[in-house]
Write an enzyme that holds these catalytic residues in place. Sequence first.
Site, mmCIF file in Angstrom:
data_model
loop_
_atom_site.group_PDB
_atom_site.id
_atom_site.type_symbol
_atom_site.label_atom_id
_atom_site.label_comp_id
_atom_site.label_asym_id
_atom_site.label_seq_id
_atom_site.Cartn_x
_atom_site.Cartn_y
_atom_site.Cartn_z
ATOM 1 C CG HIS A 254 -3.507 9.069 -0.618
ATOM 2 N ND1 HIS A 254 -4.202 9.932 0.204
ATOM 3 C CD2 HIS A 254 -4.326 8.011 -0.841
ATOM 4 C CE1 HIS A 254 -5.391 9.409 0.470
ATOM 5 N NE2 HIS A 254 -5.496 8.250 -0.147
ATOM 6 C CG ASP B 32 -2.774 6.097 -4.370
ATOM 7 O OD1 ASP B 32 -3.333 5.092 -4.821
ATOM 8 O OD2 ASP B 32 -2.682 6.336 -3.158
ATOM 9 C CG HIS C 279 -1.854 1.093 1.345
ATOM 10 N ND1 HIS C 279 -1.867 1.959 2.417
ATOM 11 C CD2 HIS C 279 -2.846 1.505 0.526
ATOM 12 C CE1 HIS C 279 -2.830 2.842 2.258
ATOM 13 N NE2 HIS C 279 -3.438 2.592 1.115
#
Length: 288
Positions: free
Chosen positions: A77, A64, A35
């Site tokens: 992000h 992202d 992540h």
Amino acid sequence: MKKGILLGLLILLSACSTASVAASLPADKFLIIAHRGASAYAPEHSLLSYGLAVQMKADYIELDVHMTKDGELVSMHDPFVHLPHGRKTIAEVDFQELKKVQRESDYDGKLPVSLPEGIDPLRIVSTEEIFSYFQDDVNYYIELKTPASYPGIEEALLGQLREFGLLADEDAELPKVILQSFNGASLKKIHEQEPAIPLIQLYSMKNETMLTKKRLETVAEYASGIGVDKTVVTEELVELAHDEDLHIHPFTVNEEKEIRRMIEIGADGIFTDVPDVAVKVLEEIQGE
């Protein structure tokens, strides 16, 4: 003439039918998705974070993706950044300005990481820099962030993936690239252009009530799976998703007992800030 028209219609219908079939994901492989990289140990979405995740044997590194004012795709992000002259959205800032944003790290250096020379391993990086360094040696799990804010972001990303040859290996054990978004329209646009890419429809806590059989039937027409908050994941939801041939990847799962639970109830992978912990737990379970 009539035969020619009929043949053309059959070809068109065949193409439409093919495009409507979602790409498949490995059925017996539990995916460990880093992540934002190994973000528990290094600044998220930095080369250091990604490098650590690769060393920790994560199956995928998560990116992202936003688009800057000058059209650069960057991995971060938040849709905004704090600059000396105030907060600005990514769409308002050139990439050169983003590169100057300073980030610190508590990384202790215990796990050696090979990183490219000439690039600050902590700074904000572009997808082009990431693909250029890691090439096809790693797998990429990419989220298009608020794609409606960045017209053309789907085409720009697909163009880079093609340029770096990341969509070419159909015989690989795992798909080289998985794309995800909360925006279904964006995923459908990608599916029309590259139906072989596995797509993941994301759901937030706010729209978890949409996780119905009828809704998942529709999602399965273009997506290979769903990404959901770990708190809503139950054996029943896993079974519901699997009934529609959808994989389920909960986020963000960091505690050992949570990781173990997700494996035991049949989830197909997890997003985690601690890929090393997830790898250890999975190995322990597989060795039992």
